[in-house]
Write an enzyme that holds these catalytic residues in place. Structure first.
Site, PDB file in Angstrom:
ATOM      1  N   GLY A 156      50.660  44.159  41.928  1.00  0.00           N
ATOM      2  CA  GLY A 156      51.958  44.839  42.067  1.00  0.00           C
ATOM      3  C   GLY A 156      52.039  46.097  41.217  1.00  0.00           C
ATOM      4  O   GLY A 156      52.501  47.148  41.683  1.00  0.00           O
TER       5      GLY A 156
ATOM      6  N   GLY B 107      51.941  42.412  38.175  1.00  0.00           N
ATOM      7  CA  GLY B 107      50.645  42.063  37.581  1.00  0.00           C
ATOM      8  C   GLY B 107      49.604  43.047  38.079  1.00  0.00           C
ATOM      9  O   GLY B 107      49.919  44.195  38.385  1.00  0.00           O
ATOM     10  N   ASN B 108      48.378  42.580  38.177  1.00  0.00           N
ATOM     11  CA  ASN B 108      47.290  43.451  38.603  1.00  0.00           C
ATOM     12  C   ASN B 108      47.624  44.155  39.920  1.00  0.00           C
ATOM     13  O   ASN B 108      47.554  45.382  40.034  1.00  0.00           O
ATOM     14  CB  ASN B 108      46.001  42.613  38.725  1.00  0.00           C
ATOM     15  CG  ASN B 108      44.847  43.438  39.265  1.00  0.00           C
ATOM     16  OD1 ASN B 108      44.736  44.624  38.990  1.00  0.00           O
ATOM     17  ND2 ASN B 108      44.001  42.821  40.060  1.00  0.00           N
TER      18      ASN B 108
ATOM     19  N   LYS C 211      38.229  28.912  47.488  1.00  0.00           N
ATOM     20  CA  LYS C 211      39.199  29.228  46.420  1.00  0.00           C
ATOM     21  C   LYS C 211      39.067  28.185  45.327  1.00  0.00           C
ATOM     22  O   LYS C 211      38.641  27.059  45.580  1.00  0.00           O
ATOM     23  CB  LYS C 211      40.624  29.182  46.980  1.00  0.00           C
ATOM     24  CG  LYS C 211      41.633  29.953  46.148  1.00  0.00           C
ATOM     25  CD  LYS C 211      41.599  31.438  46.466  1.00  0.00           C
ATOM     26  CE  LYS C 211      42.515  32.234  45.568  1.00  0.00           C
ATOM     27  NZ  LYS C 211      42.639  33.629  46.015  1.00  0.00           N
TER      28      LYS C 211
HETATM   29  P1  NAD Z   1      48.727  38.567  38.127  1.00  0.00           P
HETATM   30  O1  NAD Z   1      48.680  37.297  37.389  1.00  0.00           O
HETATM   31  O2  NAD Z   1      48.029  39.756  37.555  1.00  0.00           O
HETATM   32  O3  NAD Z   1      50.252  38.989  38.388  1.00  0.00           O
HETATM   33  C1  NAD Z   1      51.231  38.157  38.920  1.00  0.00           C
HETATM   34  C2  NAD Z   1      52.569  38.783  38.610  1.00  0.00           C
HETATM   35  O4  NAD Z   1      53.622  38.083  39.281  1.00  0.00           O
HETATM   36  C3  NAD Z   1      52.933  38.770  37.119  1.00  0.00           C
HETATM   37  O5  NAD Z   1      53.500  40.031  36.781  1.00  0.00           O
HETATM   38  C4  NAD Z   1      54.017  37.692  37.028  1.00  0.00           C
HETATM   39  O6  NAD Z   1      54.904  37.917  35.953  1.00  0.00           O
HETATM   40  C5  NAD Z   1      54.700  37.898  38.367  1.00  0.00           C
HETATM   41  N1  NAD Z   1      55.541  36.801  38.832  1.00  0.00           N
HETATM   42  C6  NAD Z   1      55.306  35.471  38.802  1.00  0.00           C
HETATM   43  N2  NAD Z   1      56.361  34.815  39.349  1.00  0.00           N
HETATM   44  C7  NAD Z   1      57.254  35.754  39.729  1.00  0.00           C
HETATM   45  C8  NAD Z   1      58.537  35.709  40.343  1.00  0.00           C
HETATM   46  N3  NAD Z   1      59.088  34.569  40.708  1.00  0.00           N
HETATM   47  N4  NAD Z   1      59.179  36.877  40.598  1.00  0.00           N
HETATM   48  C9  NAD Z   1      58.616  38.048  40.248  1.00  0.00           C
HETATM   49  N5  NAD Z   1      57.421  38.151  39.667  1.00  0.00           N
HETATM   50  C10 NAD Z   1      56.744  37.016  39.405  1.00  0.00           C
HETATM   51  O7  NAD Z   1      48.188  38.230  39.593  1.00  0.00           O
HETATM   52  P2  NAD Z   1      47.633  39.246  40.681  1.00  0.00           P
HETATM   53  O8  NAD Z   1      46.159  39.263  40.598  1.00  0.00           O
HETATM   54  O9  NAD Z   1      48.405  40.511  40.621  1.00  0.00           O
HETATM   55  O10 NAD Z   1      47.992  38.455  42.029  1.00  0.00           O
HETATM   56  C11 NAD Z   1      49.259  38.546  42.640  1.00  0.00           C
HETATM   57  C12 NAD Z   1      49.150  38.041  44.064  1.00  0.00           C
HETATM   58  O11 NAD Z   1      48.170  38.816  44.763  1.00  0.00           O
HETATM   59  C13 NAD Z   1      48.694  36.595  44.195  1.00  0.00           C
HETATM   60  O12 NAD Z   1      49.315  36.027  45.346  1.00  0.00           O
HETATM   61  C14 NAD Z   1      47.203  36.711  44.446  1.00  0.00           C
HETATM   62  O13 NAD Z   1      46.676  35.583  45.108  1.00  0.00           O
HETATM   63  C15 NAD Z   1      47.198  37.938  45.319  1.00  0.00           C
HETATM   64  N6  NAD Z   1      45.918  38.642  45.395  1.00  0.00           N
HETATM   65  C16 NAD Z   1      45.304  39.133  44.267  1.00  0.00           C
HETATM   66  C17 NAD Z   1      44.124  39.840  44.394  1.00  0.00           C
HETATM   67  C18 NAD Z   1      43.466  40.474  43.207  1.00  0.00           C
HETATM   68  O14 NAD Z   1      42.518  41.253  43.412  1.00  0.00           O
HETATM   69  N7  NAD Z   1      43.914  40.238  42.004  1.00  0.00           N
HETATM   70  C19 NAD Z   1      43.526  40.021  45.647  1.00  0.00           C
HETATM   71  C20 NAD Z   1      44.178  39.525  46.781  1.00  0.00           C
HETATM   72  C21 NAD Z   1      45.375  38.842  46.630  1.00  0.00           C
END
Ligand code: NAD
Length: 413
Positions: free
Chosen positions: A220, A217-218, A103
């Site tokens: 959710g 985000g991506n 990571k």
């Molecule tokens: P992202 O940056 O696209 O989205 C993150 C979202 O969380 C944003 O909408 C942000 O506003 C929101 N957020 C931040 N703090 C918050 C809070 N306290 N309450 C509510 N919302 C809040 O990131 P992502 O890529 O969607 O990643 C989200 C999670 O999924 C992370 O833990 C990441 O490690 C995990 N993840 C992502 C991927 C991927 O393919 N992108 C793969 C596996 C795991």
């Protein structure tokens, strides 16, 4: 050792005890292979140089090249990156893809950077780590606040340094430059496949449940869209600015447009604003944390009313919270399984890059479904054989067994 990584190692120790893992292998899995911290000087728009701190933790590569995203966030720290790198190691083993775990991270608030500054920072990251990453060494990908454009810059910078086009150095690239169709929605779609398997096992019908999604985000947002299009009722979603709620269900397509226009989900016309804390405590049957770590912790665990938690984010439930939730018979579908769709399709992207042959989206999604459902079935079977509802430990057993076998077969010097 600080708190988060401590918990990670506790979980490892606990699982290895159940499995009677030999101390030699356990000793290796307890520590990352390599930790790299570098300074990243970036010329800012105002003509001054600012030095950012970047990390890469290469946890273990016994099953294949290190693999894991890069996070850009003001609260990134080594303890967190180590924990995330460990989870990637377990995740790739659970998903049974030929990768180890790693990571990366940079301490930065991207909301304060211009596009030019963001590009220079991303290129600085690629230059700083050029000797340590590579298609057969360590393959980064996007994570929180990094995206396909940033992957494109890293790929471009790395290719310039090596003097040859090297798309396989990162995954999560835009489709136009050797990314994979279906990668942008893969984490959410994989999570959705696992979710439906669980509902099936528990004989729960779509119309009996309400969903709440934390983080838009991506991951959710795409999950909410997929579930909404499949006919599930989502009554609440949130982002860093706040949460919204409508007990009759949200029109997720409209929420997506609202967020695109206003920058947040809050103040959506057909819902009321609630706090982020309140969303987690709603009486919805399904809670889907898809933001950052430690969202469900010892302070709010007793207030959680969901029956199932689908961990789409990494590490949303702390160890202390998990003990409380298990006593309440809440089923946690663990991150190392629930969000593994992202790395599974990253693997497909890398295979496409190495073979220079590109797949149709239907193939990507069908292969994702097969791979993640296979992982789910083994985890569920182990959980049932343990006679409990601890799906995390079951997933760890699957992952650690594969890692330990690989260590034994390759040999420890
Ligand atoms: P992202 O940056 O696209 O989205 C993150 C979202 O969380 C944003 O909408 C942000 O506003 C929101 N957020 C931040 N703090 C918050 C809070 N306290 N309450 C509510 N919302 C809040 O990131 P992502 O890529 O969607 O990643 C989200 C999670 O999924 C992370 O833990 C990441 O490690 C995990 N993840 C992502 C991927 C991927 O393919 N992108 C793969 C596996 C795991």
């Amino acid at each position: 050792m600080s708190k988060q990584f401590n918990e990670v190692i506790d979980q490892l120790n606990k699982t290895c005890k159940i499995m009677n893992v030999d101390n030699n292998e356990l000793e290796i899995l307890r520590k990352p292979d390599r930790i790299i911290e570098i300074s990243l000087p970036v010329l800012m728009d105002n003509g001054r140089v600012k030095v950012f701190t970047g990390f890469r933790v290469q946890y273990n590569n016994i099953r294949g090249p290190y693999k894991g995203g890069i996070r850009f966030h003001p609260k990134v720290n080594l303890d967190e990156v180590k924990s995330l790198a460990f989870w990637m190691t377990i995740k790739c083993a659970v998903a049974n893809i030929p990768y180890g775990g790693g990571k990366g991270g940079v301490i930065v608030d991207v909301k304060k950077l211009s596009q030019g500054e963001l590009e220079r920072l991303s290129r600085a990251y690629a230059r700083g780590f050029a000797d340590f990453i590579g298609p057969l060494k360590d393959v980064p990908a996007p994570d929180v606040y990094t995206n396909p454009q940033i992957m494109a810059w890293i790929m471009d910078e790395y290719s310039r340094i090596k003097g040859e086009n090297t798309p396989g150095v990162v995954t999560g690239k835009p489709v136009e430059i050797n990314g994979s169709l279906g990668r942008d929605t893969a984490t959410s779609l994989g999570g959705f496949f696992v979710f439906e398997q669980v509902l099936d096992k528990m004989k729960i019908k779509k119309n009996q449940i309400n969903l709440a999604v934390q983080g838009f985000g991506n991951v959710g947002m795409n999950f909410a869209l997929i579930a909404y299009n499949a006919g599930y009722k989502i009554t609440a979603v949130s982002d860093s600015k706040g949460a919204i709620y409508n007990e009759k269900g949200l029109n997720i397509k409209e929420v997506v447009s609202h967020k695109q226009i206003t920058g947040s989900v809050i103040n959506f016309k057909n819902a009321k604003n609630i706090t982020n804390e309140k969303l987690l405590e709603l009486p919805n049957e399904i809670l889907i944390p898809a933001a950052l770590e430690n969202a469900i912790n010892k302070k709010n665990a007793n207030k959680i009313k969901a029956k199932i938690i689908l961990e789409l984010g990494n590490g949303p439930v702390t160890q202390e919270a998990e003990i409380k939730l298990q006593k309440k018979h809440i089923l946690i579908i663990p991150d190392v399984l629930a969000n593994s769709g992202g790395v599974i399709v990253s693997y497909f992207e890398w295979v496409q890059n190495l073979t220079n042959y590109y797949w149709e989206q239907t193939k990507v999604e069908a292969d994702l479904k097969k791979q993640i459902i296979n992982a789910f079935k083994i985890v569920w079977q182990i959980m049932e054989s343990q006679n409990n509802n601890d799906m995390r430990t079951a997933a760890y057993i699957v992952g650690i067994r594969r890692l330990v076998n690989a260590l034994k077969i390759r040999g420890i010097k």
